[in-house]
Design an enzyme around this catalytic site. Structure first.
Site, PDB file in Angstrom:
ATOM      1  CB  VAL A   4      16.497  45.379  43.319  1.00 18.01           C
ATOM      2  CG1 VAL A   4      17.560  44.668  44.040  1.00 18.01           C
ATOM      3  CG2 VAL A   4      16.388  44.840  41.921  1.00 18.01           C
ATOM      4  CE1 TYR A  39      20.098  42.629  30.390  1.00 17.86           C
ATOM      5  CE2 TYR A  39      21.774  42.981  28.750  1.00 17.86           C
ATOM      6  CZ  TYR A  39      21.827  42.446  29.635  1.00 17.86           C
ATOM      7  OH  TYR A  39      22.723  41.901  30.627  1.00 17.86           O
ATOM      8  CE  LYS A  54      22.641  45.053  32.189  1.00 16.72           C
ATOM      9  NZ  LYS A  54      22.791  44.575  33.731  1.00 16.72           N
TER      10      LYS A  54
END
Length: 257
Positions: free
Chosen positions: A74, A165, A169
């Site tokens: 992706v 991370y 997010k």
């Protein structure tokens, strides 16, 4: 770079189609399962585990869904564009996109390598952007649809050792709100689900002492299940959620209150 793992495309064209990235395992698989139970046919995107993808497609088929798996990175926009074209050719218009594909490369900030930061941002954030962009014309033509991205409570509160991370997010939340404003007039809702500490294969590998320490911070005093996240996604995709957009729905047992 589409690759059929298993399944059939003989389907009832009146059924809506959902595309789930990271759909072969964990939360993504639970989302696909919940949507299949709600009458969706499912296209899943997986990174490399063909066996898990094939097993997922078989499970979805048993739930009555027409399902097919496509291998795709992706983070690679060219692959995403080709895969989305293949999915639409196979299934027709996509009503719901669930962005769940994600990785983690945890480490303390001072020691974090450039490649570890970049990889997490590329898959978790840019991957979702690539998918939304590739499907944007599909949603505009439909004059409706649902986009759900799976964030995390660390995107709201941060977490030591997860600068990359948490940034990815948190970025999903900003992306969600921007796209919600762009596509709202087309009848498309765009939302984010932020899970807390969810029982997965990853948590099963943690020491029991570590799990209990996390659990003690959760007001409901237990870990969540992947199906509890999947069911919230299914609600947001449903007609009952047609006036909810730009929201962040926490599924965390109260952890981030």
């Amino acid at each position: 770079m589409a690759d059929q793992a298993t399944g059939t495309l003989e389907r009832d064209a009146s059924r809506r189609v959902a595309l789930v990235t990271g759909g072969s395992r964990g939360i993504g698989r639970a989302c696909a399962r919940s949507l299949a139970r709600e009458g969706f046919d499912i296209a899943i995107i997986y990174a490399g585990n063909r066996e898990a993808a094939a097993d997922c497609v078989q499970e979805l088929s048993k739930l009555g869904a027409t399902a097919k798996a496509y291998q795709c990175d992706v983070a690679n926009s060219a692959q995403v564009n080709d895969t989305v074209k293949a999915i639409i050719a196979d299934f027709g218009p996509v009503w719901a996109l669930v962005n769940d594909a994600g990785i983690n490369r945890d480490g303390l900030l001072a020691r974090m390598k450039d490649e570890d930061f970049d990889a997490v941002i590329d898959v978790n954030l840019k991957g979702a952007f690539n998918m939304i962009r590739a499907l944007s014309r599909n949603f505009v033509r439909l004059r409706g649809g649902r986009i759900i991205s799976i964030s995390s409570v660390v995107g709201l509160s941060g977490n030591a050792g997860q600068a990359n991370y948490a940034a990815s997010k948190a970025g999903l939340i900003g992306l969600t709100k921007a796209v919600a404003k762009e596509l709202g007039h087309r009848g498309v809702t765009v939302n984010t689900v932020a899970p807390g500490f969810i029982k997965t294969d990853m948590t099963d590998k943690l020491p029991e002492k570590t799990v209990k320490a996390y659990q003690a911070q959760i007001p409901m005093n237990r870990l969540g299940s992947v199906d509890e996240v999947g069911d919230v996604v299914a609600f947001l995709v449903s007609d009952a959620a047609s006036y909810i957009t730009g929201e962040v729905i926490r599924v965390d047992g109260g952890l981030s209150m």
